[in-house]
Write a protein that holds these residues in place. Sequence first.
Motif, PDB file in Angstrom:
ATOM      1  N   ARG A 296       0.819  -1.217   0.000  1.00  0.00           N
ATOM      2  CA  ARG A 296       0.000   0.000   0.000  1.00  0.00           C
ATOM      3  C   ARG A 296       0.852   1.266   0.000  1.00  0.00           C
ATOM      4  NH1 ARG A 296      -3.183   1.207   4.214  1.00  0.00           N
ATOM      5  NH2 ARG A 296      -1.872   0.132   5.764  1.00  0.00           N
ATOM      6  N   PHE A 297       1.974   1.228   0.696  1.00  0.00           N
ATOM      7  CA  PHE A 297       2.853   2.392   0.802  1.00  0.00           C
ATOM      8  C   PHE A 297       4.111   2.152  -0.026  1.00  0.00           C
ATOM      9  CE2 PHE A 297       1.504   3.996   5.305  1.00  0.00           C
ATOM     10  CZ  PHE A 297       0.183   3.961   4.915  1.00  0.00           C
ATOM     11  N   THR A 298       4.640   3.237  -0.592  1.00  0.00           N
ATOM     12  CA  THR A 298       5.891   3.173  -1.339  1.00  0.00           C
ATOM     13  C   THR A 298       6.788   4.315  -0.906  1.00  0.00           C
ATOM     14  OG1 THR A 298       4.751   2.223  -3.259  1.00  0.00           O
ATOM     15  CG2 THR A 298       6.941   3.149  -3.615  1.00  0.00           C
ATOM     16  N   ILE A 299       8.023   3.979  -0.540  1.00  0.00           N
ATOM     17  CA  ILE A 299       9.005   4.996  -0.174  1.00  0.00           C
ATOM     18  C   ILE A 299       9.975   5.153  -1.329  1.00  0.00           C
ATOM     19  CG2 ILE A 299      10.538   3.336   0.984  1.00  0.00           C
ATOM     20  CD1 ILE A 299      11.166   5.580   3.033  1.00  0.00           C
ATOM     21  N   SER A 300      10.330   6.398  -1.640  1.00  0.00           N
ATOM     22  CA  SER A 300      11.259   6.674  -2.726  1.00  0.00           C
ATOM     23  C   SER A 300      12.115   7.878  -2.369  1.00  0.00           C
ATOM     24  CB  SER A 300      10.500   6.921  -4.024  1.00  0.00           C
ATOM     25  OG  SER A 300       9.637   8.030  -3.905  1.00  0.00           O
ATOM     26  N   ARG A 301      13.201   8.050  -3.118  1.00  0.00           N
ATOM     27  CA  ARG A 301      14.122   9.142  -2.810  1.00  0.00           C
ATOM     28  C   ARG A 301      14.432   9.941  -4.048  1.00  0.00           C
ATOM     29  NH1 ARG A 301      17.381   5.363  -4.904  1.00  0.00           N
ATOM     30  NH2 ARG A 301      19.612   5.659  -5.167  1.00  0.00           N
ATOM     31  N   ASP A 302      14.809  11.185  -3.830  1.00  0.00           N
ATOM     32  CA  ASP A 302      15.319  12.059  -4.882  1.00  0.00           C
ATOM     33  C   ASP A 302      16.566  12.708  -4.308  1.00  0.00           C
ATOM     34  OD1 ASP A 302      15.941  14.095  -6.667  1.00  0.00           O
ATOM     35  OD2 ASP A 302      13.848  14.498  -7.136  1.00  0.00           O
ATOM     36  N   ASN A 303      17.708  12.123  -4.606  1.00  0.00           N
ATOM     37  CA  ASN A 303      18.956  12.620  -4.024  1.00  0.00           C
ATOM     38  C   ASN A 303      19.290  14.040  -4.493  1.00  0.00           C
ATOM     39  OD1 ASN A 303      19.214  10.225  -2.674  1.00  0.00           O
ATOM     40  ND2 ASN A 303      20.951   9.478  -3.847  1.00  0.00           N
ATOM     41  N   ALA A 304      18.910  14.372  -5.692  1.00  0.00           N
ATOM     42  CA  ALA A 304      19.196  15.710  -6.206  1.00  0.00           C
ATOM     43  C   ALA A 304      18.462  16.782  -5.402  1.00  0.00           C
ATOM     44  CB  ALA A 304      18.809  15.795  -7.670  1.00  0.00           C
TER      45      ALA A 304
ATOM     46  N   ASN B 203      17.337  16.100  -2.242  1.00  0.00           N
ATOM     47  CA  ASN B 203      17.451  15.753  -0.819  1.00  0.00           C
ATOM     48  C   ASN B 203      16.083  15.522  -0.189  1.00  0.00           C
ATOM     49  OD1 ASN B 203      20.190  15.843  -0.886  1.00  0.00           O
ATOM     50  ND2 ASN B 203      20.417  17.634   0.400  1.00  0.00           N
ATOM     51  N   THR B 204      15.235  14.820  -0.898  1.00  0.00           N
ATOM     52  CA  THR B 204      13.901  14.550  -0.376  1.00  0.00           C
ATOM     53  C   THR B 204      13.567  13.069  -0.464  1.00  0.00           C
ATOM     54  OG1 THR B 204      12.871  14.981  -2.509  1.00  0.00           O
ATOM     55  CG2 THR B 204      13.002  16.828  -0.967  1.00  0.00           C
ATOM     56  N   VAL B 205      12.716  12.650   0.433  1.00  0.00           N
ATOM     57  CA  VAL B 205      12.176  11.295   0.441  1.00  0.00           C
ATOM     58  C   VAL B 205      10.663  11.413   0.472  1.00  0.00           C
ATOM     59  CG1 VAL B 205      11.889   9.213   1.826  1.00  0.00           C
ATOM     60  CG2 VAL B 205      14.163  10.189   1.479  1.00  0.00           C
ATOM     61  N   THR B 206      10.012  10.605  -0.337  1.00  0.00           N
ATOM     62  CA  THR B 206       8.562  10.637  -0.445  1.00  0.00           C
ATOM     63  C   THR B 206       7.964   9.325   0.047  1.00  0.00           C
ATOM     64  OG1 THR B 206       8.628  12.146  -2.327  1.00  0.00           O
ATOM     65  CG2 THR B 206       6.624  10.858  -2.027  1.00  0.00           C
ATOM     66  N   LEU B 207       6.875   9.425   0.762  1.00  0.00           N
ATOM     67  CA  LEU B 207       6.109   8.241   1.160  1.00  0.00           C
ATOM     68  C   LEU B 207       4.745   8.343   0.498  1.00  0.00           C
ATOM     69  CD1 LEU B 207       6.131   5.658   2.939  1.00  0.00           C
ATOM     70  CD2 LEU B 207       4.940   7.009   4.679  1.00  0.00           C
ATOM     71  N   GLN B 208       4.528   7.531  -0.512  1.00  0.00           N
ATOM     72  CA  GLN B 208       3.238   7.487  -1.197  1.00  0.00           C
ATOM     73  C   GLN B 208       2.363   6.477  -0.477  1.00  0.00           C
ATOM     74  OE1 GLN B 208       2.025   9.303  -3.893  1.00  0.00           O
ATOM     75  NE2 GLN B 208       0.083   8.285  -3.412  1.00  0.00           N
TER      76      GLN B 208
END
Length: 118
Positions: free
Chosen positions: A67-75, A77-82
């Motif tokens: 149900r949840f997906t964690i992802s990153r954007d190093n450029a 410096n953010t992490v998203t929890l969908q």
Amino acid sequence: QVHPVESGGGLVQAGGSLRLSCAASGRTFSSYFTGWFRQAPGKDREFVAAISMSSGSTRYADSVKGRFTISRDNAKNTVTLQMNSLKPEDTALYYCATGPRDFVYDYWGQGTQVTVSS
């Protein structure tokens, strides 16, 4: 500032979706782990998901797998929890934390409230 800052919480109906973001600065973000945790009223804080900022490997609590997906954007410096298919039991204050490795988190944000109505 090394403490993460969360955003994106809110009120949603059961079955709906929300996206949380975690922004951190002041540390070597790419070599750390970022985790999401949550705490519901009257309950202990619990682990939700984590991601390695260098490898992108992820780990999830059984209660949110699929149900949840964690992802990153190093450029950025953010992490998203969908968060999809939200349930009333997902209602909690959600915290982002960063640390030198998984299971070791030393910098914590202030939290963002997620409320799921039935």
